[in-house]
Design a protein around this motif. Sequence first.
Motif, mmCIF file in Angstrom:
data_model
loop_
_atom_site.group_PDB
_atom_site.id
_atom_site.type_symbol
_atom_site.label_atom_id
_atom_site.label_comp_id
_atom_site.label_asym_id
_atom_site.label_seq_id
_atom_site.Cartn_x
_atom_site.Cartn_y
_atom_site.Cartn_z
ATOM 1 N N TYR A 53 0.718 -1.325 -0.083
ATOM 2 C CA TYR A 53 -0.096 0.010 0.063
ATOM 3 C C TYR A 53 0.882 1.295 0.118
ATOM 4 C CZ TYR A 53 -3.352 3.623 1.517
ATOM 5 O OH TYR A 53 -4.273 4.571 1.556
ATOM 6 N N SER A 54 2.033 1.309 0.781
ATOM 7 C CA SER A 54 2.880 2.275 1.019
ATOM 8 C C SER A 54 3.886 2.356 -0.374
ATOM 9 C CB SER A 54 3.720 2.244 2.039
ATOM 10 O OG SER A 54 4.645 3.372 2.125
ATOM 11 N N ALA A 55 4.162 1.161 -0.908
ATOM 12 C CA ALA A 55 5.181 1.204 -1.916
ATOM 13 C C ALA A 55 4.231 1.674 -3.517
ATOM 14 C CB ALA A 55 5.537 -0.453 -2.247
ATOM 15 N N SER A 56 3.101 1.197 -3.524
ATOM 16 C CA SER A 56 2.386 1.645 -4.546
ATOM 17 C C SER A 56 1.854 3.118 -4.614
ATOM 18 C CB SER A 56 0.871 0.615 -4.767
ATOM 19 O OG SER A 56 0.217 0.933 -3.801
ATOM 20 N N GLY A 57 2.180 3.935 -3.663
ATOM 21 C CA GLY A 57 2.073 5.282 -3.391
ATOM 22 C C GLY A 57 0.326 5.432 -2.986
ATOM 23 N N GLN A 58 0.084 4.655 -2.096
ATOM 24 C CA GLN A 58 -1.429 4.376 -1.325
ATOM 25 C C GLN A 58 -2.247 4.168 -2.377
ATOM 26 O OE1 GLN A 58 -1.415 7.547 1.627
ATOM 27 N NE2 GLN A 58 0.650 8.014 1.525
ATOM 28 N N ARG A 59 -2.197 3.446 -3.565
ATOM 29 C CA ARG A 59 -3.194 3.403 -4.412
ATOM 30 C C ARG A 59 -3.741 2.059 -3.902
ATOM 31 N NH1 ARG A 59 0.179 2.791 -9.633
ATOM 32 N NH2 ARG A 59 -1.779 1.896 -10.270
ATOM 33 N N LEU A 60 -5.101 2.330 -3.139
ATOM 34 C CA LEU A 60 -5.843 0.977 -3.072
ATOM 35 C C LEU A 60 -6.328 0.086 -3.892
ATOM 36 C CD1 LEU A 60 -7.304 0.075 -0.058
ATOM 37 C CD2 LEU A 60 -9.228 1.276 -0.908
ATOM 38 N N GLU A 61 -6.432 0.421 -5.120
ATOM 39 C CA GLU A 61 -6.659 -0.386 -6.353
ATOM 40 C C GLU A 61 -5.655 -1.315 -6.512
ATOM 41 O OE1 GLU A 61 -5.270 3.323 -8.369
ATOM 42 O OE2 GLU A 61 -6.344 2.791 -6.525
ATOM 43 N N VAL A 62 -4.379 -1.158 -6.387
ATOM 44 C CA VAL A 62 -3.341 -2.274 -6.350
ATOM 45 C C VAL A 62 -3.365 -2.983 -5.247
ATOM 46 C CG1 VAL A 62 -0.814 -2.292 -6.273
ATOM 47 C CG2 VAL A 62 -1.807 -0.206 -7.615
ATOM 48 N N PHE A 272 12.221 8.652 -6.178
ATOM 49 C CA PHE A 272 13.533 8.331 -6.181
ATOM 50 C C PHE A 272 14.019 6.934 -6.505
ATOM 51 C CE2 PHE A 272 14.338 12.233 -4.018
ATOM 52 C CZ PHE A 272 15.277 13.054 -4.789
ATOM 53 N N LEU A 273 13.119 6.199 -5.841
ATOM 54 C CA LEU A 273 13.179 4.572 -5.957
ATOM 55 C C LEU A 273 12.319 4.018 -7.127
ATOM 56 C CD1 LEU A 273 14.718 2.286 -4.583
ATOM 57 C CD2 LEU A 273 12.370 1.977 -3.049
ATOM 58 N N PRO A 274 13.098 3.535 -7.953
ATOM 59 C CA PRO A 274 12.342 2.692 -9.300
ATOM 60 C C PRO A 274 11.691 1.359 -8.748
ATOM 61 C CG PRO A 274 14.531 2.598 -9.365
ATOM 62 C CD PRO A 274 14.620 3.260 -8.308
ATOM 63 N N GLU A 275 10.821 0.948 -9.570
ATOM 64 C CA GLU A 275 10.071 -0.286 -9.134
ATOM 65 C C GLU A 275 10.164 -0.674 -7.899
ATOM 66 O OE1 GLU A 275 9.366 -1.806 -11.930
ATOM 67 O OE2 GLU A 275 10.238 -0.784 -13.371
ATOM 68 N N SER A 357 5.941 -8.553 -3.145
ATOM 69 C CA SER A 357 6.053 -7.816 -4.331
ATOM 70 C C SER A 357 4.669 -7.952 -5.335
ATOM 71 C CB SER A 357 7.143 -8.141 -5.124
ATOM 72 O OG SER A 357 8.343 -7.961 -4.744
ATOM 73 N N TYR A 358 4.412 -6.847 -5.828
ATOM 74 C CA TYR A 358 3.173 -6.855 -6.628
ATOM 75 C C TYR A 358 3.461 -7.790 -8.086
ATOM 76 C CZ TYR A 358 -0.711 -5.258 -9.583
ATOM 77 O OH TYR A 358 -1.869 -4.981 -10.276
ATOM 78 N N GLY A 359 2.488 -8.798 -8.249
ATOM 79 C CA GLY A 359 2.506 -9.890 -9.152
ATOM 80 C C GLY A 359 1.672 -10.717 -9.253
ATOM 81 N N GLY A 360 0.639 -11.049 -10.190
ATOM 82 C CA GLY A 360 -0.063 -12.224 -9.887
ATOM 83 C C GLY A 360 0.322 -13.625 -10.687
ATOM 84 N N THR A 361 1.193 -13.823 -11.576
ATOM 85 C CA THR A 361 1.542 -14.952 -11.874
ATOM 86 C C THR A 361 2.635 -15.770 -10.953
ATOM 87 O OG1 THR A 361 1.423 -14.220 -14.448
ATOM 88 C CG2 THR A 361 2.542 -16.524 -14.118
ATOM 89 N N SER A 362 3.615 -14.854 -10.402
ATOM 90 C CA SER A 362 4.442 -15.375 -9.603
ATOM 91 C C SER A 362 3.810 -16.009 -8.270
ATOM 92 C CB SER A 362 5.584 -14.292 -9.083
ATOM 93 O OG SER A 362 4.882 -13.397 -8.529
ATOM 94 N N SER A 363 2.788 -15.050 -7.757
ATOM 95 C CA SER A 363 1.791 -15.602 -6.531
ATOM 96 C C SER A 363 1.234 -16.895 -6.633
ATOM 97 C CB SER A 363 1.055 -14.491 -6.192
ATOM 98 O OG SER A 363 1.778 -13.377 -5.888
ATOM 99 N N VAL A 364 0.909 -17.083 -7.816
ATOM 100 C CA VAL A 364 -0.030 -18.352 -7.989
ATOM 101 C C VAL A 364 1.073 -19.401 -8.079
ATOM 102 C CG1 VAL A 364 -1.374 -19.489 -9.939
ATOM 103 C CG2 VAL A 364 -1.816 -17.038 -9.411
#
Length: 385
Positions: A53-62, A272-275, A357-364
């Motif tokens: 939630y913090s890493a995505s810029g507080q984007r709840l949809e993510v 400043f921090l990518p990805e 980390s954000y990701g669908g295929t890797s979580s599955v």
Amino acid sequence: MAMVDLLLRRGYPVKPPQSGISRKRSLWERIHLDPWLLGMLLLLMLAGLVVLYSASGQRLEVVIAQGLRFGVAIAGMVIIAQFTPATLQRWAMPAYLAGMAMLVAVEIMGDMGMGAQRWLVIPGVVRFQPSEMMKLAVPMMVAAWLSRRELPPRWQDLLVCALLIGAPVLLIARQPDLGTSLLVALAAVFVILLAGLSWRIIGLLGALAAAALPLLWMNMHEYQRQRVLTFLDPESDPLGAGWNIIQSTTAIGSGGLWGKGWLQGTQSHLEFLPERHTDFIVAVLGEEFGLVGMLAFLTLYLLIVCRGLWLAGAAQETFGRLLAGSIILTFFIYVFVNIGMVSGILPVVGVPLPLVSYGGTSSVTLLAGFGILMAIHSHRRLLPR
């Protein structure tokens, strides 16, 4: 009993002899799940959503999208856990062949993204990476092959294993995705090592691998070579290739002991921090929660690995023991490589932090692996207490 053990080793379901004593299965045994491992995985995913939630810029949809993916992955884990090791062994070859077919499809008509051709798209349904599937399909195939052979493996068996591993690894490396190709190869190598490979052969293969490094270097893409050179000297290009490593180590170091506080990170929120919500999410964790938060996550990962090793050690069939050991050791490598590359002790290879980390295929894929691990453990022959 010798005949029973032989049949079990070859993957055939055998009803154990009745001793006149039986014990009642617990609820967890009946649904084929391990409560300790499941609880730790759920705790890790919940903590991961907080960091995301913090890493995505507080984007709840993510966060919601990641939560839905976790839900699908958990459902897949529960379903896979119901299969017996014998069933998994029979499906090893079809899964491997299906994965190879999809890798060929990626080569022919795969979807491009960030300069790589790694995805297959079913319009209006899903976009996924077939290479993630091979992280399970390849070690399953190698374990199925070796479990039907005399162990420790002979040279002819190792040659077949090399062919089974080499074909998908080369296709994945061509996408290009060097990080995933190395992880797929490593997962299968763990199976071979657990099969009882002698130290003499291990040393010889290690020497051959070292001798092949110049060939690997010559066949690497330019950006992959640059990653290695940047790892050796990130200050050589601080505004270019070295930017990611410099910013991630700065973020982790600025967190100190207790961190700046949740949602208070400056390196991440000031762009400043990518990805930061994918490969470099550890930097957000270190900046906002400090050394204490990092150690808490590492402890949770360590407990998951220890529990997984215990479950793998209790496997009774050769196939199950080899595959379960490979799954949990590969999970450990995911954690080690991600934290290592973000902290600057390993080159950047694009490996996400498992279940954070954000990701669908890797979580599955990860939770499917844990489903296989639970299936192998929960379907073992129950002995009377």
